[in-house]
Design a protein around this motif. Structure first.
Motif, PDB file in Angstrom:
ATOM      1  N   HIS A 133       1.023  -1.191  -0.104  1.00 23.78           N
ATOM      2  CA  HIS A 133       0.247  -0.064  -0.029  1.00 23.78           C
ATOM      3  C   HIS A 133       0.892   1.287  -0.081  1.00 23.78           C
ATOM      4  O   HIS A 133       2.091   1.169   0.400  1.00 23.78           O
ATOM      5  N   ILE A 134       0.195   2.280  -0.271  1.00 29.01           N
ATOM      6  CA  ILE A 134       0.656   3.579  -0.300  1.00 29.01           C
ATOM      7  C   ILE A 134      -0.158   4.630   0.585  1.00 29.01           C
ATOM      8  O   ILE A 134      -1.309   4.592   0.512  1.00 29.01           O
ATOM      9  N   LEU A 135       0.510   5.074   1.755  1.00 32.57           N
ATOM     10  CA  LEU A 135      -0.369   5.876   2.524  1.00 32.57           C
ATOM     11  C   LEU A 135       0.171   7.233   2.402  1.00 32.57           C
ATOM     12  O   LEU A 135       1.414   7.622   2.472  1.00 32.57           O
ATOM     13  N   CYS A 136      -0.742   8.160   2.441  1.00 34.59           N
ATOM     14  CA  CYS A 136      -0.584   9.701   2.370  1.00 34.59           C
ATOM     15  C   CYS A 136      -1.448  10.427   3.146  1.00 34.59           C
ATOM     16  O   CYS A 136      -2.480  10.217   3.201  1.00 34.59           O
ATOM     17  N   GLU A 137      -0.975  11.513   3.765  1.00 31.57           N
ATOM     18  CA  GLU A 137      -1.687  12.294   4.885  1.00 31.57           C
ATOM     19  C   GLU A 137      -2.887  13.126   3.943  1.00 31.57           C
ATOM     20  O   GLU A 137      -3.865  13.282   4.131  1.00 31.57           O
ATOM     21  N   LYS A 138      -2.178  13.473   2.932  1.00 33.08           N
ATOM     22  CA  LYS A 138      -2.861  14.564   1.839  1.00 33.08           C
ATOM     23  C   LYS A 138      -3.523  13.955   0.792  1.00 33.08           C
ATOM     24  O   LYS A 138      -2.609  13.066   0.072  1.00 33.08           O
ATOM     25  N   GLN A 139      -4.786  14.262   0.228  1.00 35.39           N
ATOM     26  CA  GLN A 139      -5.049  13.545  -0.797  1.00 35.39           C
ATOM     27  C   GLN A 139      -4.529  14.017  -2.273  1.00 35.39           C
ATOM     28  O   GLN A 139      -4.511  13.090  -2.973  1.00 35.39           O
TER      29      GLN A 139
END
Length: 140
Positions: free
Chosen positions: A45-51
């Protein structure tokens, strides 16, 4: 009807948005959530705080593979995870290893277990931020 009917018949394999939203097909074929309660899944997975950041990563996946109907090679997904993911797993190419149903939080688990093996989810939001999942395997 020509092109549209053929696209529906093929099931849209490899399309990110269709892969993530495949709950209608699974409901008519599968055992449902209760039948897979003890299943295991493995994903990257890739997780980012910002959309905006997750959308940028997803655009790279679309431009390289998804818009052509191709599956994203795990090694290429891993490169993007290392570049974009804010999760510690990003250093390992986003590899989460094997996990049982029930271990991951709500929306993440739902998408991880409903995305077909080999397919990439569309971006989605969880309590931790915005994710993209590449489903790599399942076993009971």
């Amino acid at each position: 009807m020509g092109k549209d009917s053929k696209a529906k018949e093929s099931g849209g394999k490899g399309k990110g948005k269709q892969a993530a939203g495949g709950s209608d097909d699974g409901a008519s074929k599968g055992k449902g959530k209760a039948g897979k309660a003890d299943g295991l899944g493995t994903s990257r997975h890739i997780l980012c705080e910002k959309q905006g950041k997750i959308n940028e990563a997803y655009k790279k996946l679309q431009d390289g593979w998804l818009s052509n109907g191709d599956k994203v090679p795990p090694a290429e997904f891993a490169k993007l995870a290392a570049e974009y993911s804010e999760c510690p797993s990003g250093k390992k190419g986003g590899d989460l290893g094997w996990f049982p149903r029930g271990k991951m939080a709500g929306p993440f688990q739902d998408v991880a277990f409903s995305t077909a093996v080999g397919a990439t989810s569309a971006p989605f939001k969880s309590t931790h931020g915005y994710h993209i999942i590449l489903s790599e395997g399942r076993k009971n």
